[in-house]
Write a protein that holds these residues in place. Structure first.
Motif, PDB file in Angstrom:
ATOM      1  N   LEU A  45      36.866   0.597 -27.236  1.00 45.31           N
ATOM      2  CA  LEU A  45      35.910   0.083 -26.264  1.00 45.31           C
ATOM      3  C   LEU A  45      35.131  -1.088 -26.850  1.00 45.31           C
ATOM      4  O   LEU A  45      34.884  -2.089 -26.158  1.00 45.31           O
ATOM      5  CB  LEU A  45      34.951   1.192 -25.835  1.00 45.31           C
ATOM      6  CG  LEU A  45      33.865   0.793 -24.820  1.00 45.31           C
ATOM      7  CD1 LEU A  45      34.510   0.293 -23.522  1.00 45.31           C
ATOM      8  CD2 LEU A  45      32.946   1.973 -24.533  1.00 45.31           C
ATOM      9  N   THR A  46      34.766  -0.982 -28.125  1.00 41.90           N
ATOM     10  CA  THR A  46      34.031  -2.066 -28.780  1.00 41.90           C
ATOM     11  C   THR A  46      34.880  -3.330 -28.849  1.00 41.90           C
ATOM     12  O   THR A  46      34.391  -4.439 -28.602  1.00 41.90           O
ATOM     13  CB  THR A  46      33.590  -1.651 -30.196  1.00 41.90           C
ATOM     14  OG1 THR A  46      32.781  -0.470 -30.114  1.00 41.90           O
ATOM     15  CG2 THR A  46      32.786  -2.760 -30.864  1.00 41.90           C
ATOM     16  N   GLU A  85      37.212  -4.188 -26.795  1.00 42.87           N
ATOM     17  CA  GLU A  85      37.321  -4.725 -25.438  1.00 42.87           C
ATOM     18  C   GLU A  85      36.065  -5.496 -25.023  1.00 42.87           C
ATOM     19  O   GLU A  85      36.148  -6.463 -24.257  1.00 42.87           O
ATOM     20  CB  GLU A  85      37.574  -3.585 -24.439  1.00 42.87           C
ATOM     21  CG  GLU A  85      38.931  -2.923 -24.557  1.00 42.87           C
ATOM     22  CD  GLU A  85      40.070  -3.812 -24.102  1.00 42.87           C
ATOM     23  OE1 GLU A  85      39.833  -4.745 -23.302  1.00 42.87           O
ATOM     24  OE2 GLU A  85      41.210  -3.572 -24.560  1.00 42.87           O
ATOM     25  N   THR A  86      34.908  -5.068 -25.508  1.00 51.13           N
ATOM     26  CA  THR A  86      33.643  -5.658 -25.049  1.00 51.13           C
ATOM     27  C   THR A  86      33.043  -6.647 -26.035  1.00 51.13           C
ATOM     28  O   THR A  86      32.089  -7.346 -25.705  1.00 51.13           O
ATOM     29  CB  THR A  86      32.620  -4.544 -24.781  1.00 51.13           C
ATOM     30  OG1 THR A  86      32.419  -3.767 -25.975  1.00 51.13           O
ATOM     31  CG2 THR A  86      33.097  -3.625 -23.668  1.00 51.13           C
TER      32      THR A  86
END
Length: 271
Positions: A172-173, A175-176
């Motif tokens: 997730l990190t 991706e963001t």
């Protein structure tokens, strides 16, 4: 003309010259526009001639084959003759890459596939891959792919859904995280863990080195933006490359094709 031939002709009349699928650990594409001079790239390469055998020259030796695996970082040429082929470029550090190396590439840089495997892979490409529209469709195609090639460890390959929360947080990190800041060092600082420990943990759980995953993620991000209408230069910068030329070099080194040849008259699907 039987049903198989009709399906193949429908596929070869497709209004694209390249259909591109970008997954976490590999890139798969159907195309009739590959003709490449001497080059090498980081990926293990699967090549399947969908209309006729492919002519490939590996370290000076010409090979005619309907289907083969090629080890990563091996210098080779490809003659496509404007015929349709299926290529899969597999990260050699991934779980899938390790399986392919263990089963097909232990003792040689090239492995020519059995004809019955090639015939089944041709059917998979023409009947399934050419018309995929969803993640579930692609996952089913990959399960069929693993069965045809008798690759053991499908459970390991499909482990992504079973990853623990820590890996989920890392993914997730990634991706963001702003593309221009995305490095292993930046992630380790952000997550308060050493670079070496983060890299080891990621490789152990995901099957791909974190550095390779980041480059693959940036390529996927850039191509997705380009296929959504963003200019190549802007997409490259937004994805975290220092310039469009840096992006182009990375594409050429990793994929063995130019970025523009991939983009022109092509369809893209992130899977």
């Amino acid at each position: 003309m039987d049903g198989k031939e009709k399906l193949e002709l429908q596929m070869f009349g497709f209004p694209y010259e390249l259909i591109l699928y970008f997954s976490q650990d590999h890139i798969s594409f159907l195309t009739n526009k590959v003709d490449a001079d001497d080059h090498s790239h980081h990926y293990i390469q699967l090549t399947i001639g969908l209309e006729q055998p492919v002519s490939i020259t590996v370290e000076g030796q010409q090979i005619q084959a309907s289907g083969l695996f090629l080890r990563s970082s091996v210098i080779h040429q490809l003659q496509g003759y404007q015929q349709w082929q299926w290529y899969m470029l597999i990260n050699p550090e991934s779980t899938l890459g390790e399986l392919v190396k263990r089963v097909y590439l232990q003792d040689s840089n090239v492995c020519v596939l059995e004809q019955d495997q090639v015939d089944q892979l041709r059917q998979l490409a023409t009947r399934q891959l050419s018309s995929i529209t969803s993640q579930n469709d692609y996952n089913q195609s990959m399960r069929n792919f693993m069965q045809i090639l008798r690759l053991q460890g499908q459970e390991d390959y499909e482990h992504k859904s079973d990853l623990d929360d820590r890996i989920g947080d890392i993914l997730l990190t990634v991706e963001t995280f702003p593309g221009h800041e995305l490095t292993v060092r930046a992630l380790s600082k952000h997550m308060y863990i050493s670079e070496s420990r983060l890299s080891h943990f990621f490789k152990e759980k995901v099957g791909i080195s974190l550095a390779s995953y980041i480059v693959h993620h940036k390529l996927r991000t850039a191509f997705q933006a380009i296929f959504n209408g963003v200019s190549m230069t802007e997409a490259a910068i937004e994805a975290g490359f220092s310039s469009s030329s840096h992006f182009s070099r990375t594409v050429r080194n990793k994929l063995g094709m130019t970025a523009r040849s991939i983009v022109q008259n092509s369809r893209f699907l992130k899977v």
